[in-house]
Design an enzyme around this catalytic site. Structure first.
Site, PDB file in Angstrom:
ATOM      1  N   ASN A  63       0.817  -1.242   0.131  1.00 49.51           N
ATOM      2  CA  ASN A  63      -0.026   0.139   0.127  1.00 49.51           C
ATOM      3  C   ASN A  63       0.885   1.302   0.009  1.00 49.51           C
ATOM      4  O   ASN A  63       1.975   1.259   0.561  1.00 49.51           O
ATOM      5  CB  ASN A  63      -1.033  -0.050   1.187  1.00 49.51           C
ATOM      6  CG  ASN A  63      -0.344  -0.091   2.606  1.00 49.51           C
ATOM      7  OD1 ASN A  63       0.710  -0.864   2.746  1.00 49.51           O
ATOM      8  ND2 ASN A  63      -0.964   0.659   3.375  1.00 49.51           N
ATOM      9  N   GLU A  65       0.305   5.077   0.563  1.00 49.48           N
ATOM     10  CA  GLU A  65      -0.368   6.329   1.120  1.00 49.48           C
ATOM     11  C   GLU A  65       0.188   7.577   0.662  1.00 49.48           C
ATOM     12  O   GLU A  65       1.090   7.779   0.296  1.00 49.48           O
ATOM     13  CB  GLU A  65      -0.522   6.212   2.709  1.00 49.48           C
ATOM     14  CG  GLU A  65      -1.203   5.082   3.172  1.00 49.48           C
ATOM     15  CD  GLU A  65      -1.149   5.051   4.751  1.00 49.48           C
ATOM     16  OE1 GLU A  65      -1.882   4.195   5.386  1.00 49.48           O
ATOM     17  OE2 GLU A  65      -0.635   5.742   5.582  1.00 49.48           O
ATOM     18  N   CYS A  74      -4.059   0.878  -2.821  1.00 48.57           N
ATOM     19  CA  CYS A  74      -3.903  -0.531  -2.015  1.00 48.57           C
ATOM     20  C   CYS A  74      -2.872  -1.146  -2.834  1.00 48.57           C
ATOM     21  O   CYS A  74      -2.672  -1.189  -3.926  1.00 48.57           O
ATOM     22  CB  CYS A  74      -5.456  -1.222  -1.985  1.00 48.57           C
ATOM     23  SG  CYS A  74      -6.761  -0.183  -1.287  1.00 48.57           S
ATOM     24  N   GLU A  76      -3.050  -4.583  -3.311  1.00 44.02           N
ATOM     25  CA  GLU A  76      -3.768  -5.351  -4.231  1.00 44.02           C
ATOM     26  C   GLU A  76      -3.487  -4.761  -5.923  1.00 44.02           C
ATOM     27  O   GLU A  76      -3.008  -5.090  -6.965  1.00 44.02           O
ATOM     28  CB  GLU A  76      -5.049  -5.950  -4.147  1.00 44.02           C
ATOM     29  CG  GLU A  76      -5.119  -6.643  -2.808  1.00 44.02           C
ATOM     30  CD  GLU A  76      -5.301  -5.877  -1.681  1.00 44.02           C
ATOM     31  OE1 GLU A  76      -6.013  -6.439  -0.988  1.00 44.02           O
ATOM     32  OE2 GLU A  76      -4.912  -4.625  -1.503  1.00 44.02           O
ATOM     33  N   CYS A 113     -10.464  -4.537  -0.035  1.00 42.56           N
ATOM     34  CA  CYS A 113     -11.518  -3.442  -0.413  1.00 42.56           C
ATOM     35  C   CYS A 113     -12.509  -3.799  -1.726  1.00 42.56           C
ATOM     36  O   CYS A 113     -12.091  -4.611  -2.399  1.00 42.56           O
ATOM     37  CB  CYS A 113     -11.020  -1.990  -0.275  1.00 42.56           C
ATOM     38  SG  CYS A 113     -10.213  -1.636  -1.679  1.00 42.56           S
ATOM     39  N   CYS A 116     -10.562  -2.868  -4.766  1.00 43.12           N
ATOM     40  CA  CYS A 116      -9.666  -4.250  -5.153  1.00 43.12           C
ATOM     41  C   CYS A 116     -10.228  -5.487  -5.749  1.00 43.12           C
ATOM     42  O   CYS A 116      -9.618  -5.958  -6.586  1.00 43.12           O
ATOM     43  CB  CYS A 116      -8.663  -4.264  -4.141  1.00 43.12           C
ATOM     44  SG  CYS A 116      -7.455  -3.044  -3.495  1.00 43.12           S
TER      45      CYS A 116
END
Length: 163
Positions: A63, A65, A74, A76, A113, A116
């Site tokens: 991930n 940010e 993310c 993924e 999520c 993803c």
């Protein structure tokens, strides 16, 4: 007339990484390594993913940010978009996802999520074969699914948008 339908999903749950097949165990352990490149100074929540390709290559994602929160990505999607741009014709066999934070103990597998899952569904559709997903909790169980349909049974798939 209203028709009531029932939907069921299928998954496997393992209590330890040692119960997995050798290849699944290795992929889970590789997902831990992937967390090392996580850029998560705001949440402190590190996520790593390792993706096994048909060619034998393993692609990593973590991930990323950003202080402008919606600008992050993310783990993924980092890995999947890397595969799409670098190995577009190499099928995805499996992906293992794990997470860690210094703020609390994670006792259950952390799942992907919705965004993803939708991207996973797109790659699965593109390659016309299922992607196995492992949600690896280092201090708990592992959930394993065969294909994205069990995770996102109503994935957006508008076929009229295709050429």
């Amino acid at each position: 007339m209203i028709e009531k339908k029932k939907l069921s999903i299928s998954f496997e749950e393992y209590s330890s990484v040692d119960e997995l097949s050798k290849s699944d165990k290795i992929l889970c352990l590789e997902s831990v390594k992937a967390m090392s490149s996580s850029h998560s100074p705001y949440s402190g929540f590190r996520v790593g993913v390792a993706v096994q390709l048909e060619s034998g290559k393993v692609v990593y994602g973590s991930n990323q940010e950003n202080v402008a929160y919606p600008s992050g990505l993310c783990a993924e999607r980092v890995a999947l978009f890397t595969i799409g741009s670098t190995y577009p014709d190499d099928k995805i066999i499996s992906m293992a996802i794990t997470a860690q934070t210094d703020h609390f103990e994670i006792k259950e597998p952390v799942t992907s999520c919705g965004a993803c899952l939708q991207v996973m569904a797109e790659y699965e559709k593109k390659q016309s074969s299922p992607i196995n997903v492992l949600f690896y909790c280092r201090n708990g169980s592992i959930i394993r699914t065969e294909g994205i349909k069990s995770l996102l049974p109503f994935a957006f798939a508008e076929t009229r948008l295709q050429k």
